[in-house]
Scaffold this active site. Structure first.
Site, mmCIF file in Angstrom:
data_model
loop_
_atom_site.group_PDB
_atom_site.id
_atom_site.type_symbol
_atom_site.label_atom_id
_atom_site.label_comp_id
_atom_site.label_asym_id
_atom_site.label_seq_id
_atom_site.Cartn_x
_atom_site.Cartn_y
_atom_site.Cartn_z
ATOM 1 N N ALA A 115 0.838 -1.203 0.000
ATOM 2 C CA ALA A 115 0.000 0.000 0.000
ATOM 3 C C ALA A 115 0.868 1.245 0.000
ATOM 4 O O ALA A 115 1.796 1.367 0.798
ATOM 5 C CB ALA A 115 -0.919 0.005 1.226
ATOM 6 N N CYS A 116 0.572 2.143 -0.915
ATOM 7 C CA CYS A 116 1.246 3.442 -0.930
ATOM 8 C C CYS A 116 0.198 4.523 -1.161
ATOM 9 O O CYS A 116 -0.998 4.249 -1.196
ATOM 10 C CB CYS A 116 2.354 3.502 -1.982
ATOM 11 S SG CYS A 116 1.784 3.522 -3.689
ATOM 12 N N ASP A 117 0.644 5.733 -1.333
ATOM 13 C CA ASP A 117 -0.274 6.864 -1.429
ATOM 14 C C ASP A 117 -1.197 6.737 -2.627
ATOM 15 O O ASP A 117 -2.399 6.946 -2.535
ATOM 16 C CB ASP A 117 0.533 8.160 -1.510
ATOM 17 C CG ASP A 117 -0.337 9.385 -1.314
ATOM 18 O OD1 ASP A 117 -1.200 9.351 -0.423
ATOM 19 O OD2 ASP A 117 -0.158 10.365 -2.043
ATOM 20 N N SER B 195 4.908 1.020 -4.981
ATOM 21 C CA SER B 195 4.278 -0.155 -4.376
ATOM 22 C C SER B 195 4.148 -1.284 -5.388
ATOM 23 O O SER B 195 4.251 -2.462 -5.035
ATOM 24 C CB SER B 195 2.902 0.202 -3.800
ATOM 25 O OG SER B 195 2.019 0.619 -4.823
ATOM 26 N N ILE C 143 -3.697 3.337 -0.219
ATOM 27 C CA ILE C 143 -4.115 3.168 1.177
ATOM 28 C C ILE C 143 -5.601 3.475 1.346
ATOM 29 O O ILE C 143 -6.309 2.809 2.097
ATOM 30 C CB ILE C 143 -3.269 4.069 2.100
ATOM 31 C CG1 ILE C 143 -1.845 3.520 2.198
ATOM 32 C CG2 ILE C 143 -3.879 4.178 3.493
ATOM 33 C CD1 ILE C 143 -0.919 4.333 3.062
#
Length: 589
Positions: A388-390, A396, A421
């Site tokens: 999970a990333c922005d 990711s 996320i």
């Protein structure tokens, strides 16, 4: 401390909610940008019919509706997306300006209203009337919000957009636009880059493209020059693994457009913020002075994407390149001064990342814990792994690809994927891997999941520990394997080696980066041994005592089975490891 942390998380959430409406639709923006660069009056292939009937309507209707639908979908799935598009259309029809901001407001707002209505009413619906109530509630609420948006939201946002546009034009006229990089560059390192680029610059930039055919706003955050300059400085004046790993990081950053890869190099020396700020200021000043701009967002921020979105002709391409390289030179000069004036002996990237992680945890009021993995990481408890990333793409996706390959080689039936996320679902039997800076938000979003935080999605040593845990290997066993590897590597004499081969599975990326890292170390120490890569399927071609195979702990057995006579160096990470420097040091003893 807690208030600062919660404020930071709230700011990240707000920025992410904006960028998450735009990021999934970047392909549509690029399609429109290509159409505009081809068919408008000053394009490569001017076509009045396509300009009037495709380029204009797509900008006015399709792009805002996609944003409104996506904003609604993020709040209340399909029903939220539909009512978001309906309400956004009211704002679009009620204004003569492109209604991106209106769609960003009406999409989530209308979906939230419908979601609250459903929560109150749906439990009370009698059996057999569900479809009737659901369809009419969406239609009637959507109709009311569409009319409201037409008469109120559209005109108000149009006026606000006009004021913002006037403000941006005024800033550009007095040549103050470069000052924006005082905020942009530090914000990027704090994972607000997507919020800035797609939540603010993309809507404003698209408005400018509709008027003048290009916009410099698309270049403010996407410029790879500042990060490139920092990485070049580390390659020339850095120490240890930070120096050796910077070459591979350069390729991923500049050509792949994954800017997150240079963030640890800045965070390990806070003075490096001055370098990226200097690069950003110089690049934006050059862009503005030379009249540079793009026809659509460049996502990811790769030099390839930036060149693809540059306007027609050699001139526009050259001025964009001039700004990128001016930024790189400026950040390189400042970063070089910082590195050359640094007299510290320890310049290990891994050590600095660990120190940075501890400092971040302390600043958030969290306890500083040892980097052991969660005891619940077993095949009984973990059925899926999510990176999970922005934005849910870019870095990711790279991390997920690396771990997916390791999971497959270990014979585990566990899915590995990547998400934003904001799209995570709080489900059990899930392992969430995220960057330390975003760990708070991931934990709040999915409290039932098991969480592992890394400083860098390319830090594959933790992935090997995850595999060891999932295959019922104890953490201590992994540590013993590492110590055994170090003992074995002490017996490797490069004077007896004629070639070094990095082994890889399906994905070649980390092996290629390791190859470039070791080549750089060899070059610096005048070692003439060739370094190459080979897949595990072809390792039998290198089954000789004068060949050194480099592999990871998870794949050690596969390499030994394929080439039992070759010498094998087992490392935690093919990209950043102290073993390469130790090999060369022993050679010169």
């Amino acid at each position: 401390m807690e208030r600062k942390s919660s404020l930071k998380v709230r700011v990240q959430k707000l920025g992410t909610s904006l960028s998450n409406m735009v990021m999934p639709n970047i392909g549509a923006f690029i399609a429109w940008g290509v159409a505009a660069s081809l068919f408008i009056a000053t394009g490569y292939l001017p076509n009045k019919a396509l300009d009037t009937n495709v380029v204009g309507p797509m900008l006015k209707y399709v792009l805002p509706l996609l944003i409104g639908y996506t904003g609604g979908y993020n709040i209340h799935k399909q029903r939220g997306g539909v009512i978001g598009a309906i309400a956004s259309f009211g704002a679009i029809a009620g204004s003569t300006v492109t209604m991106f901001i209106g769609a960003m407001i009406m999409g989530p707002l209308s979906a939230w209203i419908l979601k609250k209505f459903d929560e109150k009413v749906q439990p009370k619906i009698r059996t057999g009337f569900e479809m009737l109530v659901n369809n009419f509630s969406l239609g009637l609420i959507g109709f009311a919000l569409m009319v409201l948006a037409f008469f109120v939201i559209g005109p108000v946002v149009a006026q606000l957009t006009e004021w913002v546009g006037i403000g941006v034009e005024a800033i550009v006229k007095v040549h103050l636009l470069p000052l924006a990089n005082l905020i942009i560059e530090p914000a990027k390192i704090l994972f607000l880059n997507n919020a800035l680029n797609h939540g603010i610059f993309t809507p404003l930039g698209t408005e400018q493209v509709a008027k003048v055919g290009k916009s410099v706003l698309f270049l403010l955050e996407a410029n790879p020059g500042p990060g490139l300059g920092v990485l070049i400085a580390y390659a020339m004046f850095g120490k240890g693994s930070a120096k050796s790993s910077s070459w591979g990081a350069m390729i991923i950053h500049f050509f792949g457009g994954i800017h997150e890869i240079y963030f640890p190099y800045v965070m390990m020396k806070p003075a490096m913020f001055l370098a990226v700020i200097a690069g950003g200021l110089t690049g934006t000043f050059t862009f503005q002075t030379l009249g540079a701009g793009l026809t659509a967002p460049a996502s990811p921020g790769s030099i390839i994407a930036i060149m693809g979105m540059s306007p027609k002709g050699w001139g526009p391409h050259l001025v964009v390149l001039a700004g990128v390289f001016a930024a790189a030179v400026a950040s390189f000069l400042v970063a070089s001064i910082i590195l050359k004036s640094d007299n510290s002996d320890d310049d290990s990237l891994e050590t600095a990342q660990a120190v940075t992680q501890a400092a971040k945890a302390e600043s958030k009021g969290q306890a500083v814990t040892e980097p052991n993995l969660h005891s619940d990481i077993t095949t009984d408890n973990i059925h899926q792994i999510i990176f999970a990333c922005d934005a849910g793409m870019g870095s990711s996706a790279m991390g997920a690809s690396i771990l997916r390959d390791k999971v497959k080689k270990a014979g585990l039936d566990i899915s590995v994927s990547n998400q934003a996320i904001s799209n995570l679902q709080d489900t059990a039997n899930t392992l969430i891997v995220t960057q330390e800076e975003l760990a708070d938000r991931a934990g709040q979003k999915t409290p039932r999941a098991v969480h592992v935080a890394v400083d860098n999605f390319l830090a594959t040593s933790k992935y090997d520990d995850i595999i060891a845990s999932l295959t019922n290997g104890k953490a201590s066993g992994s540590e013993n394997a590492a110590h055994s590897t170090q003992a074995d590597s002490a017996e490797i004499d490069l004077n007896q080696i004629d070639a070094v081969v990095f082994a890889y599975g399906i994905a070649k990326g980390s092996a290629t980066m390791g190859q470039e890292t070791l080549r750089s170390i060899f070059k610096q120490n005048n070692v003439k041994i060739p370094v190459s890569t080979a897949s595990y399927a072809h390792l039998s071609d290198y089954n000789a005592k004068n060949i050194l195979l480099v592999t990871t702990i998870a794949q050690q057995g596969q390499a030994q089975q394929a080439a039992p006579n070759a010498q094998i160096l087992v490392v935690d990470s093919l990209v950043t490891t102290p073993e390469y420097d130790k090999l060369v040091a022993r050679m010169h003893k």
